[in-house]
Design an enzyme around this catalytic site. Structure first.
Site, PDB file in Angstrom:
ATOM      1  N   TYR A  53      -9.470  14.993  -5.522  1.00  0.00           N
ATOM      2  CA  TYR A  53      -8.615  14.486  -6.609  1.00  0.00           C
ATOM      3  C   TYR A  53      -7.805  15.623  -7.241  1.00  0.00           C
ATOM      4  O   TYR A  53      -6.576  15.503  -7.419  1.00  0.00           O
ATOM      5  CB  TYR A  53      -9.498  13.802  -7.660  1.00  0.00           C
ATOM      6  N   ASP A  95       0.867  -1.186   0.000  1.00  0.00           N
ATOM      7  CA  ASP A  95       0.000   0.000   0.000  1.00  0.00           C
ATOM      8  C   ASP A  95       0.900   1.232   0.000  1.00  0.00           C
ATOM      9  O   ASP A  95       1.630   1.470   0.973  1.00  0.00           O
ATOM     10  CB  ASP A  95      -0.882  -0.042   1.254  1.00  0.00           C
ATOM     11  N   VAL A  96       0.855   2.023  -1.066  1.00  0.00           N
ATOM     12  CA  VAL A  96       1.772   3.166  -1.196  1.00  0.00           C
ATOM     13  C   VAL A  96       1.516   4.273  -0.181  1.00  0.00           C
ATOM     14  O   VAL A  96       2.351   5.159  -0.016  1.00  0.00           O
ATOM     15  CB  VAL A  96       1.744   3.788  -2.619  1.00  0.00           C
ATOM     16  N   LYS A 112      -3.653  16.155  -7.363  1.00  0.00           N
ATOM     17  CA  LYS A 112      -2.848  16.258  -8.585  1.00  0.00           C
ATOM     18  C   LYS A 112      -2.147  17.620  -8.682  1.00  0.00           C
ATOM     19  O   LYS A 112      -1.023  17.716  -9.181  1.00  0.00           O
ATOM     20  CB  LYS A 112      -3.720  15.993  -9.817  1.00  0.00           C
ATOM     21  N   ASN A 144       2.614   5.660  -9.899  1.00  0.00           N
ATOM     22  CA  ASN A 144       1.372   5.702 -10.683  1.00  0.00           C
ATOM     23  C   ASN A 144       0.111   5.511  -9.861  1.00  0.00           C
ATOM     24  O   ASN A 144      -0.955   5.985 -10.245  1.00  0.00           O
ATOM     25  CB  ASN A 144       1.464   4.613 -11.767  1.00  0.00           C
TER      26      ASN A 144
HETATM   27  P1  NAD Z   1      -6.909   2.152 -12.185  1.00  0.00           P
HETATM   28  O1  NAD Z   1      -7.959   2.215 -11.138  1.00  0.00           O
HETATM   29  O2  NAD Z   1      -7.010   1.138 -13.246  1.00  0.00           O
HETATM   30  O3  NAD Z   1      -5.468   2.000 -11.539  1.00  0.00           O
HETATM   31  C1  NAD Z   1      -5.114   2.490 -10.286  1.00  0.00           C
HETATM   32  C2  NAD Z   1      -4.182   1.504  -9.657  1.00  0.00           C
HETATM   33  O4  NAD Z   1      -3.719   1.989  -8.399  1.00  0.00           O
HETATM   34  C3  NAD Z   1      -4.878   0.170  -9.375  1.00  0.00           C
HETATM   35  O5  NAD Z   1      -4.048  -0.867  -9.858  1.00  0.00           O
HETATM   36  C4  NAD Z   1      -4.988   0.135  -7.868  1.00  0.00           C
HETATM   37  O6  NAD Z   1      -4.941  -1.164  -7.325  1.00  0.00           O
HETATM   38  C5  NAD Z   1      -3.771   0.939  -7.470  1.00  0.00           C
HETATM   39  N1  NAD Z   1      -3.873   1.446  -6.100  1.00  0.00           N
HETATM   40  C6  NAD Z   1      -4.918   2.058  -5.505  1.00  0.00           C
HETATM   41  N2  NAD Z   1      -4.630   2.338  -4.234  1.00  0.00           N
HETATM   42  C7  NAD Z   1      -3.376   1.883  -3.998  1.00  0.00           C
HETATM   43  C8  NAD Z   1      -2.530   1.875  -2.872  1.00  0.00           C
HETATM   44  N3  NAD Z   1      -2.921   2.384  -1.708  1.00  0.00           N
HETATM   45  N4  NAD Z   1      -1.303   1.326  -2.999  1.00  0.00           N
HETATM   46  C9  NAD Z   1      -0.894   0.791  -4.163  1.00  0.00           C
HETATM   47  N5  NAD Z   1      -1.660   0.773  -5.277  1.00  0.00           N
HETATM   48  C10 NAD Z   1      -2.885   1.313  -5.184  1.00  0.00           C
HETATM   49  O7  NAD Z   1      -6.866   3.625 -12.811  1.00  0.00           O
HETATM   50  P2  NAD Z   1      -5.835   4.293 -13.833  1.00  0.00           P
HETATM   51  O8  NAD Z   1      -6.644   5.154 -14.687  1.00  0.00           O
HETATM   52  O9  NAD Z   1      -4.941   3.308 -14.444  1.00  0.00           O
HETATM   53  O10 NAD Z   1      -5.031   5.245 -12.839  1.00  0.00           O
HETATM   54  C11 NAD Z   1      -3.621   5.247 -12.736  1.00  0.00           C
HETATM   55  C12 NAD Z   1      -3.135   6.659 -12.458  1.00  0.00           C
HETATM   56  O11 NAD Z   1      -3.437   7.485 -13.578  1.00  0.00           O
HETATM   57  C13 NAD Z   1      -3.786   7.336 -11.241  1.00  0.00           C
HETATM   58  O12 NAD Z   1      -2.804   8.076 -10.538  1.00  0.00           O
HETATM   59  C14 NAD Z   1      -4.792   8.260 -11.889  1.00  0.00           C
HETATM   60  O13 NAD Z   1      -5.079   9.380 -11.077  1.00  0.00           O
HETATM   61  C15 NAD Z   1      -4.048   8.659 -13.145  1.00  0.00           C
HETATM   62  N6  NAD Z   1      -4.880   9.210 -14.202  1.00  0.00           N
HETATM   63  C16 NAD Z   1      -5.806   8.465 -14.855  1.00  0.00           C
HETATM   64  C17 NAD Z   1      -6.564   9.035 -15.855  1.00  0.00           C
HETATM   65  C18 NAD Z   1      -7.587   8.276 -16.648  1.00  0.00           C
HETATM   66  O14 NAD Z   1      -8.296   8.891 -17.454  1.00  0.00           O
HETATM   67  N7  NAD Z   1      -7.728   6.986 -16.492  1.00  0.00           N
HETATM   68  C19 NAD Z   1      -6.391  10.382 -16.190  1.00  0.00           C
HETATM   69  C20 NAD Z   1      -5.451  11.119 -15.502  1.00  0.00           C
HETATM   70  C21 NAD Z   1      -4.697  10.527 -14.517  1.00  0.00           C
END
Ligand code: NAD
Length: 267
Positions: free
Chosen positions: A165, A65-66, A169, A92
């Site tokens: 959120y 857990d990060v 960011k 990430n």
């Molecule tokens: P996702 O939900 O598929 O992935 C998020 C990942 O983070 C999951 O694998 C989850 O298990 C992991 N996670 C959550 N809490 C955690 C913790 N406490 N410790 C370790 N891992 C943890 O969503 P995504 O879209 O792939 O998101 C990845 C990153 O990209 C995030 O930081 C998100 O804010 C960012 N992001 C996504 C988008 C989008 O449109 N999908 C846009 C901008 C930014």
């Protein structure tokens, strides 16, 4: 090995789904050995590790857990134990807990800040400590180490109903820049990637019906939703020596979402 990340050792957090999964796969395809961190979905992480190994790459799955200091410390210890060194961190992991401001609970505020922002602080701190310990060893890259933090277009675009959120960011942006300034003299690079709307589980409701996707596409000049691989290619480049002089910057991968699309054709 071949590839622009040959002989590099990387840790990707939140790599069991979405963008993190594509990034881990992309780094491995570019030649890096990859530690695939997961929080809840060990099965998906192990499947990715098997896939990378089947393709001739090197990978391990690491739970953690990060947002927890002790777990982050253990995570980096395990990555170093497995690989002998670490060259790259992709911070990430991230979550959303959406609510209007009057309805937002303190728990929702804190959960998002703890994973998205405190999680990046803890992982960046551990990575920088490790890079410093490795400074007298021969290294595979020009930089002593390189970090990419996963930001979002919401490091600049305000987002009603998502104050936690957007605050996380916005914080990530200045965390990235401040760390970049602090460690640049040691040849450690710190950058951010800011995705726009990418097709992953985090935002499923904004793309899974044709009506929702239509609404979303009005915000994207390039006319398509992003795919996790679009982000993975940018991260891979930032991690490589191709980006050796790049630090403290945010690379937007958003199909033009930050170009004020509401102004197009209004003039
Ligand atoms: P996702 O939900 O598929 O992935 C998020 C990942 O983070 C999951 O694998 C989850 O298990 C992991 N996670 C959550 N809490 C955690 C913790 N406490 N410790 C370790 N891992 C943890 O969503 P995504 O879209 O792939 O998101 C990845 C990153 O990209 C995030 O930081 C998100 O804010 C960012 N992001 C996504 C988008 C989008 O449109 N999908 C846009 C901008 C930014």
């Amino acid at each position: 090995g071949k590839g622009i990340l040959a002989d590099r050792h990387a840790l990707v957090t939140g790599a069991s789904s979405g963008i993190g999964l594509a990034v881990a796969r992309g780094l491995a395809e570019a030649g890096a050995a990859v530690a695939v961190n997961y929080h809840s979905d060990g099965e998906a992480a192990c499947q990715l590790v098997s896939e990378i190994r089947a393709g001739g790459g090197q990978a391990i799955a690491l739970e953690g857990d990060v947002s927890r200091e002790d777990e982050v410390r253990r995570l980096f210890e395990e990555a170093r134990g497995a690989f002998g060194r670490l060259d790259l961190l992709v911070a990430n992991a991230g979550i959303q807990k959406d609510a209007g401001i009057a309805e937002m609970t303190l728990a929702e505020w804190q959960a998002v800040l703890e994973v998205n922002l405190t999680g990046q602080f803890l992982c960046c701190r551990e990575a920088i400590r490790l890079f410093r310990e490795q400074k007298d060893q021969p290294r595979p890259a020009r930089a002593l180490g390189s970090i990419v933090c996963m930001s979002s277009v919401h490091e600049v675009i305000p987002w009603a109903g998502h104050a936690n959120y957007a605050a996380s960011k916005g914080g990530s942006k200045l965390l990235t820049q401040s760390l970049a300034q602090e460690v640049a003299p040691e040849r450690i690079r710190v950058n951010a990637v800011a995705p726009g709307a990418i097709r992953t589980p985090i935002n499923r409701e904004s793309w899974e019906t044709p009506e929702a996707l239509q609404r979303l596409l009005r915000l994207i000049p390039y006319g398509r939703i992003g795919e996790p691989e679009d982000v993975a290619r940018a991260v891979t480049w930032l991690c490589s020596d191709e980006a050796d002089y790049v630090t403290g910057t945010t690379l937007f991968v958003d199909g033009g979402m930050t170009l004020y699309p509401g102004f197009a054709g209004n003039g």
